[in-house]
Design an enzyme around this catalytic site. Structure first.
Site, short mmCIF file in Angstrom:
data_model
loop_
_atom_site.label_atom_id
_atom_site.label_comp_id
_atom_site.label_asym_id
_atom_site.label_seq_id
_atom_site.Cartn_x
_atom_site.Cartn_y
_atom_site.Cartn_z
CG ASN A 217 33.25 49.03 32.16
OD1 ASN A 217 32.63 49.86 32.81
ND2 ASN A 217 34.34 48.44 32.62
CG ASP A 285 36.31 40.57 33.22
OD1 ASP A 285 36.51 40.62 34.44
OD2 ASP A 285 35.18 40.53 32.70
CE LYS A 295 45.54 57.40 15.57
NZ LYS A 295 45.11 58.54 14.77
CG ASP A 313 38.72 39.20 40.76
OD1 ASP A 313 38.41 40.00 41.67
OD2 ASP A 313 37.88 38.53 40.13
CE LYS A 350 34.69 37.90 41.22
NZ LYS A 350 35.39 38.85 40.39
O1 C5P Z 1 33.70 38.65 38.07
P1 C5P Z 1 32.88 39.87 38.04
O2 C5P Z 1 33.55 41.00 37.29
O3 C5P Z 1 31.48 39.72 37.62
O4 C5P Z 1 32.80 40.30 39.59
C1 C5P Z 1 32.27 41.49 40.00
C2 C5P Z 1 32.88 41.93 41.30
O5 C5P Z 1 34.27 41.73 41.29
C3 C5P Z 1 32.73 43.40 41.55
O6 C5P Z 1 32.67 43.60 42.95
C4 C5P Z 1 33.97 44.01 40.98
O7 C5P Z 1 34.28 45.25 41.57
C5 C5P Z 1 34.98 42.94 41.32
N1 C5P Z 1 36.08 42.82 40.39
C6 C5P Z 1 37.35 43.23 40.76
N2 C5P Z 1 38.40 43.07 39.90
C7 C5P Z 1 38.22 42.48 38.70
C8 C5P Z 1 36.94 42.05 38.31
C9 C5P Z 1 35.90 42.24 39.19
O8 C5P Z 1 37.51 43.78 41.84
N3 C5P Z 1 39.25 42.34 37.89
#
Ligand code: C5P
Length: 412
Positions: A217, A285, A295, A313, A350
């Site tokens: 990203n 995600d 490859k 997460d 979260k």
């Molecule tokens: O769910 P979302 O990606 O919008 O949440 C953003 C927050 O969650 C940010 O603080 C990001 O660093 C954290 N995050 C994480 N691990 C993930 C997805 C998001 O630590 N897999």
């Protein structure tokens, strides 16, 4: 605006190495002296091709040191004393050659010997041709020096004396002056997070599809890196776990570089215990469930189907730990609409304590830009909306809020 008053009474050892930018250091010496700093100079053989010892001596009002094997220099002021009787060593201009010799630990002239012998903080202002600056050798040398705590100012981009255009131009005297003043202001400022440990995630993650392709990203890592630097400036012992970014390592932080979300989670868990965790990384995600070992080829029946699996997460994992949960867990939320409401819901989902929410809708320039407009949402309390400000300033304010919130004992 940096308070230049922090320079009064400070002792600067200025190392002037060879490069056309050496002429700018005469202006730097003058400005440092104007603000009450004492400036002692080492002029390398290369530096003396561009500025005369007489000019340096006249402006610094001190003897100029040039030779390692000079009986008079060593009798008056040995190189060890020279390296120790300063509050800060500044190398400006820092040539590619001197950076390389510093990185290698060489000690074959007065400048390199003094830099090897010093126990004082060192700041370098690189100045060289764009190709020399971009050369992997110079970049690797600079990365080595930064990892040892050397502070870097510049270089800037623009026209160069050699006729080329690009990055490699030494920072202007007023910028170097501000960086020096900033260093002293920071060093003498309050350190409310001294003795505390901080974990910061930053940057994107790269999730491999096959050995040459990955899902990524646009996160630049600017905000996360700035937060690591700001927490460190308040005295915290910072571990920065960063995905791939072009940002330089913030001075004074332990940096763990990772590629994938799973590596990031492992590195974060390895960095515990920690008093605080700030998750600013834009973690992917999803990852490709099973990345191809070879490859992927175009031949065959159309494009391959990518089967995705959910990534861990990291924020939620840290916030929901039973044992060893950091006392304060801060997440980020990038939203394009109903920013505060969505961020509140995210905070609950979260299990973190605070969410820093920003609007990244088209036209805000937040992604990859230098500024940010954020809302700070605490689990209990009204949301605070901060005006748009530089990412460094957002980081400083957030670090101050964290310091104010964290009372009690450190995690050890
Ligand atoms: O769910 P979302 O990606 O919008 O949440 C953003 C927050 O969650 C940010 O603080 C990001 O660093 C954290 N995050 C994480 N691990 C993930 C997805 C998001 O630590 N897999």
């Amino acid at each position: 605006m940096t308070d230049l008053g922090a320079l009064a009474g400070k002792r600067i050892l200025l190392v002037i190495s060879g490069g056309i930018a050496a002429y700018k250091c005469l202006e730097l010496i003058r400005r440092l002296k104007e603000r009450g700093a004492a400036v002692r100079c080492i002029l390398t053989r290369g530096g003396a091709q561009f500025v005369t010892p007489l000019a340096v001596s006249a402006l610094s009002e001190e003897k100029v040191y040039q030779e390692l094997w000079s009986l008079t220099d060593e009798a008056e002021m040995g190189h060890i004393r020279l390296s120790r009787e300063a509050d800060l060593v500044v190398v400006a201009p820092a040539s590619a050659d001197l950076l390389a010799r510093m990185a290698a630990g060489m000690a074959d002239d007065l400048a390199s010997t003094t830099l090897l012998a010093t126990d004082k903080p060192v700041m370098v202002a690189p100045a060289m041709n764009v190709m020399m600056w971009q050369h992997p050798a110079t970049q690797a040398n600079m990365a080595t020096l930064r990892s040892r705590g050397v502070r870097q100012i510049g270089p800037n981009s623009g026209d160069m004396a050699c006729g080329e255009v690009g990055s490699g131009r030494m920072s202007e005297p007023h910028e170097i002056l501000a960086a020096i003043a900033g260093f002293f202001a920071e060093a003498s400022g309050p350190r409310p997070l001294a003795g505390r440990r901080a974990l910061v995630t930053s940057g994107p993650t790269h999730e491999p599809i096959d050995p040459v392709r990955y899902i990524a990203n646009r996160s630049s890592g600017k905000q996360g890196h700035a937060i690591a630097a700001a927490l460190s400036a308040l005295g915290a012992e910072v571990t920065l776990v960063s995905g791939p970014t072009a940002e330089p390592d913030p001075a004074g932080c332990r940096v763990v570089r990772v590629e994938t979300a799973r590596e990031m989670l492992a590195a974060c868990e390895a960095a515990l215990p920690s008093d605080m965790a700030v998750c600013a990384a834009a973690v992917a995600d999803w990852r490709v469930d099973v990345a191809a070992g070879q490859k992927l080829k175009k031949e065959g029946a159309g494009p391959p189907a990518l089967h995705l699996a959910e990534n861990p997460d990291i924020l939620a994992a840290l916030a929901r730990r039973d044992a060893g949960r950091p006392a304060l867990v801060v997440g980020f939320a990038a939203e394009t609409e109903s920013v505060v409401e969505h961020a509140r819901a995210k905070l609950a989902r979260k299990g973190c304590d605070w969410i820093v929410a920003n609007d990244v809708s088209a036209g805000t320039g937040t992604f990859g830009g230098e500024s940010n407009a954020v809302h700070l949402i605490r689990r209990d309390g009204a949301p605070e909306s901060w005006p748009r400000m530089g990412k460094d300033e957002v980081a400083r304010r957030l670090a101050q809020e964290i310091a104010a919130a964290l009372g009690g004992a450190a995690a050890r």
